[in-house]
Design a protein around this motif. Sequence first.
Motif, mmCIF file in Angstrom:
data_model
loop_
_atom_site.group_PDB
_atom_site.id
_atom_site.type_symbol
_atom_site.label_atom_id
_atom_site.label_comp_id
_atom_site.label_asym_id
_atom_site.label_seq_id
_atom_site.Cartn_x
_atom_site.Cartn_y
_atom_site.Cartn_z
ATOM 1 N N LEU A 10 -3.380 -9.803 -15.283
ATOM 2 C CA LEU A 10 -2.678 -8.532 -15.436
ATOM 3 C C LEU A 10 -2.949 -7.970 -16.820
ATOM 4 C CD1 LEU A 10 -0.593 -6.430 -14.418
ATOM 5 C CD2 LEU A 10 1.180 -7.901 -15.428
ATOM 6 N N ALA A 11 -3.446 -6.745 -16.879
ATOM 7 C CA ALA A 11 -3.694 -6.050 -18.137
ATOM 8 C C ALA A 11 -2.608 -4.986 -18.290
ATOM 9 C CB ALA A 11 -5.085 -5.415 -18.135
ATOM 10 N N PHE A 12 -1.638 -5.280 -19.149
ATOM 11 C CA PHE A 12 -0.487 -4.395 -19.285
ATOM 12 C C PHE A 12 0.111 -4.534 -20.678
ATOM 13 C CE2 PHE A 12 4.234 -3.964 -18.753
ATOM 14 C CZ PHE A 12 4.255 -2.592 -18.556
ATOM 15 N N ASP A 13 0.299 -3.401 -21.333
ATOM 16 C CA ASP A 13 0.956 -3.376 -22.633
ATOM 17 C C ASP A 13 1.956 -2.219 -22.614
ATOM 18 O OD1 ASP A 13 1.842 -3.266 -25.238
ATOM 19 O OD2 ASP A 13 -0.165 -3.328 -26.116
ATOM 20 N N PRO A 14 3.253 -2.517 -22.419
ATOM 21 C CA PRO A 14 4.257 -1.449 -22.303
ATOM 22 C C PRO A 14 4.400 -0.620 -23.572
ATOM 23 C CG PRO A 14 5.315 -3.593 -22.455
ATOM 24 C CD PRO A 14 3.842 -3.845 -22.317
ATOM 25 N N MET A 71 -8.344 -5.817 -24.023
ATOM 26 C CA MET A 71 -9.235 -6.781 -23.367
ATOM 27 C C MET A 71 -8.427 -7.899 -22.726
ATOM 28 S SD MET A 71 -12.483 -5.821 -24.163
ATOM 29 C CE MET A 71 -13.501 -7.269 -24.023
ATOM 30 N N LEU A 72 -8.884 -8.366 -21.574
ATOM 31 C CA LEU A 72 -8.308 -9.531 -20.916
ATOM 32 C C LEU A 72 -9.214 -10.721 -21.228
ATOM 33 C CD1 LEU A 72 -6.011 -10.280 -18.835
ATOM 34 C CD2 LEU A 72 -7.853 -10.287 -17.149
ATOM 35 N N TYR A 73 -8.642 -11.802 -21.779
ATOM 36 C CA TYR A 73 -9.412 -12.980 -22.178
ATOM 37 C C TYR A 73 -9.034 -14.183 -21.332
ATOM 38 C CZ TYR A 73 -10.633 -10.396 -26.389
ATOM 39 O OH TYR A 73 -11.108 -9.458 -27.269
ATOM 40 N N ILE A 74 -10.023 -15.046 -21.105
ATOM 41 C CA ILE A 74 -9.818 -16.296 -20.382
ATOM 42 C C ILE A 74 -10.842 -17.313 -20.888
ATOM 43 C CG2 ILE A 74 -11.311 -15.591 -18.472
ATOM 44 C CD1 ILE A 74 -9.311 -17.139 -16.647
ATOM 45 N N GLU A 84 -21.445 -24.848 -23.488
ATOM 46 C CA GLU A 84 -20.674 -24.421 -24.659
ATOM 47 C C GLU A 84 -19.420 -23.662 -24.224
ATOM 48 O OE1 GLU A 84 -21.409 -22.034 -28.841
ATOM 49 O OE2 GLU A 84 -23.012 -22.218 -27.391
ATOM 50 N N TYR A 85 -18.278 -23.965 -24.863
ATOM 51 C CA TYR A 85 -17.015 -23.328 -24.515
ATOM 52 C C TYR A 85 -16.902 -21.960 -25.178
ATOM 53 C CZ TYR A 85 -15.781 -27.800 -22.568
ATOM 54 O OH TYR A 85 -15.774 -28.927 -21.812
ATOM 55 N N VAL A 86 -16.338 -21.018 -24.422
ATOM 56 C CA VAL A 86 -16.220 -19.643 -24.893
ATOM 57 C C VAL A 86 -14.924 -19.023 -24.394
ATOM 58 C CG1 VAL A 86 -18.714 -19.196 -24.984
ATOM 59 C CG2 VAL A 86 -17.464 -18.745 -22.865
ATOM 60 N N LEU A 87 -14.566 -17.917 -25.016
ATOM 61 C CA LEU A 87 -13.573 -17.013 -24.458
ATOM 62 C C LEU A 87 -14.367 -15.896 -23.799
ATOM 63 C CD1 LEU A 87 -10.997 -16.598 -27.367
ATOM 64 C CD2 LEU A 87 -10.762 -17.974 -25.312
ATOM 65 N N VAL A 88 -14.024 -15.576 -22.567
ATOM 66 C CA VAL A 88 -14.654 -14.464 -21.866
ATOM 67 C C VAL A 88 -13.673 -13.314 -21.906
ATOM 68 C CG1 VAL A 88 -15.518 -13.627 -19.655
ATOM 69 C CG2 VAL A 88 -15.990 -15.985 -20.366
ATOM 70 N N GLY A 89 -14.140 -12.153 -22.340
ATOM 71 C CA GLY A 89 -13.291 -10.970 -22.412
ATOM 72 C C GLY A 89 -13.872 -9.834 -21.604
ATOM 73 N N VAL A 90 -12.995 -9.066 -20.970
ATOM 74 C CA VAL A 90 -13.414 -7.877 -20.229
ATOM 75 C C VAL A 90 -12.349 -6.802 -20.426
ATOM 76 C CG1 VAL A 90 -12.377 -8.700 -18.063
ATOM 77 C CG2 VAL A 90 -14.187 -6.968 -17.992
ATOM 78 N N ASP A 91 -12.808 -5.558 -20.596
ATOM 79 C CA ASP A 91 -11.849 -4.468 -20.789
ATOM 80 C C ASP A 91 -11.295 -4.020 -19.442
ATOM 81 O OD1 ASP A 91 -14.050 -3.004 -19.775
ATOM 82 O OD2 ASP A 91 -13.532 -1.260 -20.986
ATOM 83 N N MET A 92 -10.330 -3.119 -19.474
ATOM 84 C CA MET A 92 -9.609 -2.707 -18.265
ATOM 85 C C MET A 92 -10.462 -1.902 -17.298
ATOM 86 S SD MET A 92 -5.824 -1.812 -19.699
ATOM 87 C CE MET A 92 -6.407 -0.655 -20.918
ATOM 88 N N LYS A 95 -16.204 -2.235 -18.239
ATOM 89 C CA LYS A 95 -17.402 -1.724 -18.912
ATOM 90 C C LYS A 95 -17.803 -2.581 -20.106
ATOM 91 C CE LYS A 95 -16.630 3.091 -17.629
ATOM 92 N NZ LYS A 95 -16.357 4.450 -18.135
ATOM 93 N N VAL A 96 -16.810 -3.136 -20.800
ATOM 94 C CA VAL A 96 -17.084 -3.943 -21.992
ATOM 95 C C VAL A 96 -16.817 -5.408 -21.666
ATOM 96 C CG1 VAL A 96 -16.458 -4.385 -24.395
ATOM 97 C CG2 VAL A 96 -16.438 -2.040 -23.514
ATOM 98 N N TRP A 97 -17.825 -6.240 -21.837
ATOM 99 C CA TRP A 97 -17.728 -7.685 -21.616
ATOM 100 C C TRP A 97 -18.132 -8.372 -22.905
ATOM 101 C CZ3 TRP A 97 -16.663 -10.110 -16.815
ATOM 102 C CH2 TRP A 97 -16.538 -9.233 -15.730
ATOM 103 N N LYS A 98 -17.493 -9.487 -23.220
ATOM 104 C CA LYS A 98 -17.923 -10.258 -24.377
ATOM 105 C C LYS A 98 -17.636 -11.731 -24.171
ATOM 106 C CE LYS A 98 -14.771 -8.158 -27.250
ATOM 107 N NZ LYS A 98 -14.055 -7.895 -28.493
#
Length: 126
Positions: A10-14, A71-74, A84-92, A95-98
């Motif tokens: 869930l990507a939510f910031d009140p 960004m949502l990270y996992i 190799e261990y990473v954090l995967v991030g994706v925007d809402m 379009k943006v992945w890291k």
Amino acid sequence: MHKFNHTVGLAFDPAVSSHFHVLCLERAFPKTFITGVNIYSSRTRAWSYRDSGIVEKATLFRSKCVFVGGMLYIMGNLEDINGEYVLVGVDMEGKVWKTIRVPYGSKFGTIGLSQGCLHYVIAPVK
């Protein structure tokens, strides 16, 4: 190649908006790397799909997602680089992945959010 959902976040910031996004990261079968994301927007009330923008083949192994800074990270790992261990991030919008390589990578690490910042913690090994 058959796809199936692997992780939902869930990507939510009140503090920013009353609208939210549900991101459903997909992986390929029989491979396990991320292939894309289905995104539900409460604003448009519709689902959209985006292919993965990750150059490396990343596998997710944690179910905990953290949403911070748009960004949502996992947690995950890279299949092609010695796991190799990473954090995967994706925007809402998908379009943006890291991928962010984590120091002292460990499958026992965890992520969290505090005071608007993303945190990564590992327990000391005895």
